[in-house]
Design an enzyme around this catalytic site. Structure first.
Site, PDB file in Angstrom:
ATOM      1  N   HIS A  90       1.285 -23.915  20.899  1.00 43.07           N
ATOM      2  CA  HIS A  90       2.487 -23.258  21.420  1.00 43.07           C
ATOM      3  C   HIS A  90       2.485 -21.763  21.075  1.00 43.07           C
ATOM      4  CE1 HIS A  90       6.864 -22.995  22.379  1.00 43.07           C
ATOM      5  NE2 HIS A  90       6.833 -22.062  21.417  1.00 43.07           N
ATOM      6  N   GLU A  91       2.222 -21.447  19.825  1.00 43.38           N
ATOM      7  CA  GLU A  91       2.270 -20.035  19.396  1.00 43.38           C
ATOM      8  C   GLU A  91       1.127 -19.232  20.017  1.00 43.38           C
ATOM      9  OE1 GLU A  91       4.872 -18.986  18.055  1.00 43.38           O
ATOM     10  OE2 GLU A  91       5.740 -20.915  17.559  1.00 43.38           O
ATOM     11  N   HIS A 127       1.913 -18.290  23.595  1.00 45.18           N
ATOM     12  CA  HIS A 127       2.763 -17.101  23.727  1.00 45.18           C
ATOM     13  C   HIS A 127       1.892 -15.834  23.763  1.00 45.18           C
ATOM     14  CE1 HIS A 127       6.867 -18.520  23.519  1.00 45.18           C
ATOM     15  NE2 HIS A 127       6.754 -19.065  22.327  1.00 45.18           N
ATOM     16  N   GLU A 159       9.437 -20.203  26.579  1.00 41.25           N
ATOM     17  CA  GLU A 159       9.288 -21.373  25.716  1.00 41.25           C
ATOM     18  C   GLU A 159       8.652 -22.555  26.457  1.00 41.25           C
ATOM     19  OE1 GLU A 159       9.431 -21.524  22.575  1.00 41.25           O
ATOM     20  OE2 GLU A 159       9.957 -19.413  22.633  1.00 41.25           O
TER      21      GLU A 159
HETATM   22 ZN    ZN Z   1       8.026 -20.315  21.171  1.00 41.47          ZN
END
Ligand code: ZN
Length: 276
Positions: free
Chosen positions: A133-134, A137, A199
């Site tokens: 997830h990170e 980004h 997100e």
């Molecule tokens: Zn996030």
């Protein structure tokens, strides 16, 4: 007079339109068009600078076993991101010894994990979910997009490498905007939330990365279910601006078949990996 004013207005509009056309990039996997006028190399330089400042400011984890475990999973997931989307980052991983559930990946691939996140991950696949997830980004250039939006709102047209260079050591507004946009708000008290779009996109891309790295992507759903069941008072900083639990779980379930296809083709499969 009116004539001149109208002309300068039209010229300004043309410049804005041209900037938007030139500054539009496409996000991998989602295909969404994003406004980003921050050159990647400037953004990566900011990430590297913020990372080295953080190394000085935050206490390093001295537990070699913990560091090895985090490095192992982070390296596998970042390798998968490179194989899929070729961001060409100079990857680095740093573990901070603080009991807060925080993790992020700065532009250019500088991953920072706080030991407080470990109590929520349960196993390597759970940690890979957060890493994915990170990292997503950073690869999707959400920081650059957010920075572009914020700078535009604040009427700042460029930042380049001038940022952070304050002689008196204080942060000016421009620097605060940049730091907040890069996701470092938690450590300096200026929090600029990622949008829901960012997100959901990070969840989607991250799930593909963890699958490619050889971790069972269905664990992403279980990780967020565990997160949903914990008492969120106070809400962990890195979660506070995220979509609702139901939205997130629905999104991840919808995407699971696509991630499973990638997992099925992974050269090595770790499943859930070691318990953490
Ligand atoms: Zn996030």
């Amino acid at each position: 007079m009116d004539h001149v004013v109208r002309h300068s207005w039209i010229i300004q509009l043309c410049i804005i339109v041209m900037t938007l056309v030139v500054a539009c990039a496409t996000v991998p996997h989602s295909g969404r068009k994003q406004l980003n006028f921050m050159p990647d190399k400037d953004l990566d330089a900011l990430g590297a600078r913020a990372y080295s400042e953080l190394l000085v400011r935050e206490p390093s984890c001295e537990d070699q076993e913990v560091k090895d475990e985090i490095n192992k999973v982070a390296n596998r997931v970042s390798k998968a991101a490179e194989e899929m989307d070729h961001p060409g980052f100079d990857w680095k991983v740093h573990v901070v010894d603080r009991d807060i559930p925080n993790a992020f990946c700065l532009p250019g691939g500088k991953i920072v994990v706080y030991t407080g996140i470990l109590r929520y991950v349960k196993n390597e696949a759970g940690l890979a979910t957060i890493m994915g997830h990170e990292i997503a980004h950073a690869v999707a250039r959400h920081g650059g997009e957010r920075l572009s939006q914020q700078l535009a709102l604040n009427g700042i047209s460029s930042v380049g490498s001038e940022i952070f260079r304050n002689k008196d050591g204080k942060l000016d507004n421009k620097t605060k905007v940049a730091i907040g946009a890069l996701g470092l708000g938690a450590t300096i008290g200026v929090l600029l939330p990622y949008s829901r779009t960012h997100e959901m996109e990070a969840d989607r891309i991250g799930q593909l990365y963890m699958a490619k790295a050889g971790y069972d992507p269905s664990e992403a759903i279980h990780l967020w279910e565990r997160m949903a069941s914990i008492d969120k008072h106070p809400i962990p900083v890195w979660l506070s601006t995220h979509p609702t639990d139901q939205e997130r779980l629905r999104n991840l379930k919808e995407l699971l078949p696509e991630a499973t296809k990638i997992y099925d083709k992974a050269t090595i499969k770790y499943g859930l990996g070691e318990p953490i």
